[in-house]
Design an enzyme around this catalytic site. Structure first.
Site, PDB file in Angstrom:
ATOM      1  N   SER A   1       0.756  -1.060   0.081  1.00 10.58           N
ATOM      2  CA  SER A   1      -0.037  -0.024  -0.025  1.00 10.58           C
ATOM      3  C   SER A   1       0.700   1.272  -0.013  1.00 10.58           C
ATOM      4  O   SER A   1       2.067   1.033   0.175  1.00 10.58           O
ATOM      5  CB  SER A   1      -0.930  -0.045   1.278  1.00 10.58           C
ATOM      6  OG  SER A   1      -0.188  -0.291   2.419  1.00 10.58           O
TER       7      SER A   1
ATOM      8  N   LEU B   1      -8.597  -4.203  15.225  1.00  9.32           N
ATOM      9  CA  LEU B   1      -8.830  -4.946  14.147  1.00  9.32           C
ATOM     10  C   LEU B   1      -8.354  -4.399  12.700  1.00  9.32           C
ATOM     11  O   LEU B   1      -8.601  -3.025  12.742  1.00  9.32           O
ATOM     12  CB  LEU B   1     -10.222  -4.883  14.025  1.00  9.32           C
ATOM     13  CG  LEU B   1     -10.874  -5.684  12.907  1.00  9.32           C
ATOM     14  CD1 LEU B   1     -10.492  -7.141  12.772  1.00  9.32           C
ATOM     15  CD2 LEU B   1     -12.342  -5.640  12.865  1.00  9.32           C
TER      16      LEU B   1
ATOM     17  N   GLY C   1      -8.296  -6.747   6.270  1.00 10.80           N
ATOM     18  CA  GLY C   1      -7.364  -6.763   5.090  1.00 10.80           C
ATOM     19  C   GLY C   1      -5.945  -6.627   5.390  1.00 10.80           C
ATOM     20  O   GLY C   1      -5.135  -5.764   5.122  1.00 10.80           O
TER      21      GLY C   1
ATOM     22  N   THR D   1      -7.683 -11.421   6.870  1.00  8.96           N
ATOM     23  CA  THR D   1      -7.309 -11.368   5.265  1.00  8.96           C
ATOM     24  C   THR D   1      -8.148 -12.530   4.459  1.00  8.96           C
ATOM     25  O   THR D   1      -8.564 -13.577   5.195  1.00  8.96           O
ATOM     26  CB  THR D   1      -5.932 -11.659   4.949  1.00  8.96           C
ATOM     27  OG1 THR D   1      -5.661 -11.544   3.427  1.00  8.96           O
ATOM     28  CG2 THR D   1      -5.417 -12.786   5.557  1.00  8.96           C
TER      29      THR D   1
ATOM     30  N   CYS E   1      -0.285   2.933 -12.747  1.00 11.36           N
ATOM     31  CA  CYS E   1      -0.934   3.404 -11.550  1.00 11.36           C
ATOM     32  C   CYS E   1      -0.004   4.474 -11.258  1.00 11.36           C
ATOM     33  O   CYS E   1      -0.441   5.527 -10.589  1.00 11.36           O
ATOM     34  CB  CYS E   1      -0.655   2.510 -10.310  1.00 11.36           C
ATOM     35  SG  CYS E   1      -1.905   1.290 -10.501  1.00 11.36           S
TER      36      CYS E   1
END
Length: 430
Positions: A138, A173, A176, A198, A365
């Site tokens: 990410s 929590l 993903g 996940t 991207c």
């Protein structure tokens, strides 16, 4: 002869309009240079029928032809993407089928799980060839812009954990959770008790291995689980690079699920890619269609405005919004460089077809973030309707002295991870 005449006319028009440093090699050995500059990209058409891909050079047409081996393309990924975008702008009209078309995709647990497995369960070794040692997949966070990828990813993790004001003993929590980098840092450095979920079997297996090596099994649980099946309450919730898979029609339910799992005084953070089109359209000239077909099945990007609306519909109040578009452009640039530097090994690991998909995707991207076609937002939120006294006066806690005083608070929780376990985590993260 007919196709070759059309190609000649098209080449003359492109040479006059934009003159890109592009060479076209034909099936008969003829070469067509579209600029007086030395070519930076070469497109080889192995047969006459391949001419049609150039005559309508959308990103989806040329990208699909490259992936399927119908044309050959040589050059650095960034040059390829820049030239193809220039061809599309000069040749196609950004309307109709080449516009930012809005898709509506159905989502259910089975389809979402299959899409996640398609994208993430290539192999852990594949991702290790271009990501940082922790496999953080990410947007990184560059405070100065000259940090290494590994340093910037650690700064991103801390940036998130500071934003949610994570404290020792709190429950976190991570929806993903990827290969576990965030929950590992949250437990080891902040003393939190963490659950990571996940849908990727590869990610789950390696994340569990890393938790065990770190000696943090008492603080971290990694689950192969859909976020909609999670029960309980958590002091803090993070979702990093996941909500793009949720689907536009399901965003309100997604945020309602976050609200259900969040403690009354809890804080959540959503980190995700958005469309910059107010109408939630895909990137133009077929870029979104290529990604939907080859990279992210069922993925959907929506505008920030719809994200904030869906968040409010889910009974969450947005408290802080930060645009990290520049950071993601830099992250993708480094990933692309790493990918090309390890091209031979990646081809062996993933095969030629998948290599070509990712060769186009990563550089595409970067281009999209650089040209404001897509963006990345971190949104901090809490339950709607709370008394304003629970909200911080300023953002100072995110940046100045964010970790001061944590040492004593962590106390015994931090000491549970032995020196040997910490060393195991470091080696396991490489």
């Amino acid at each position: 002869m007919f196709l070759q005449n059309r190609l000649s006319a098209w080449s003359a028009r492109v040479r006059t309009q934009i003159a890109p440093p592009l060479r076209i090699e034909l099936w008969n050995g003829q070469r067509i240079d579209l600029s007086s500059e030395p070519p930076r990209v070469t497109i080889r058409l192995p047969r006459a029928s391949a001419v049609r891909y150039l005559l309508t050079p959308s990103l989806s047409n040329l990208g699909a032809a490259y992936v399927e081996g119908l044309i050959e393309v040589k050059g650095a990924a960034n040059d390829i993407i820049a030239i193809v975008n220039a061809l599309a702008r000069a040749t196609l009209k950004a309307e109709g089928k080449f516009a930012r078309i809005v898709r509506s995709i159905g989502h259910d647990k089975l389809a979402d799980a299959e899409a996640i497995r398609y994208h993430y369960d290539v192999s852990n070794e594949f991702y290790a060839k271009f990501l940082d040692p922790q496999l953080v997949y990410s947007c990184a966070y560059f405070e100065r812009g000259d940090e290494t990828l590994a340093a910037a990813q650690n700064k991103k993790l801390d940036h998130i954990l500071r934003k949610i004001r994570l404290r020792p003993g709190q429950s976190l929590l991570d929806i993903g959770c990827g290969w576990g980098a965030l929950v590992l840092r949250a437990a080891r450095e902040y003393g939190a008790r963490c659950v990571g979920v996940t849908l990727s079997e590869n990610q789950c297996a390696l994340a569990r291995e890393r938790v065990e090596r770190a000696g943090l099994t008492r603080q971290i649980e990694i689950r192969l689980q859909d976020y909609r099946e999670v029960d309980g309450r958590f002091d803090r919730i993070t979702s990093v690079g996941m909500f793009e898979h949720v689907g536009a029609r399901h965003l309100a339910q997604y945020f309602a699920c976050v609200e259900r799992l969040l403690a009354p005084d809890g804080v959540a953070l959503n980190h995700g890619i958005t469309s910059t089109d107010p109408d939630n359209g895909q990137t133009p000239y077929g870029g979104g269609a290529f990604i939907g077909r080859y990279v992210f099945p069922h993925g959907e990007l929506v505008h920030l405005g719809q994200v904030l609306k869906a968040m409010q519909q889910g009974r969450l109040e947005a408290l802080d919004v930060e645009n990290l578009r520049r950071h993601y452009a830099r992250t993708c640039a480094i990933w692309t460089d790493n990918f090309e530097a390890n091209a031979a090994e990646i081809r062996q690991l993933a095969g030629e077809r998948r290599f070509r998909i990712w060769h186009v995707y990563l550089a595409g991207c970067r281009y999209a973030f650089e040209h404001d076609l897509i963006s990345l937002y971190q949104i901090v939120c809490g339950k709607a309707g709370r008394h304003p006294a629970v909200l911080p006066w300023s953002r100072r806690y995110m940046y100045e002295g964010a970790r001061e005083g944590l040492g004593e608070e962590v106390g015994e929780l931090a000491l549970e991870a032995t020196t040997e376990a910490k060393a195991g985590l470091i080696s396991g993260a490489r």
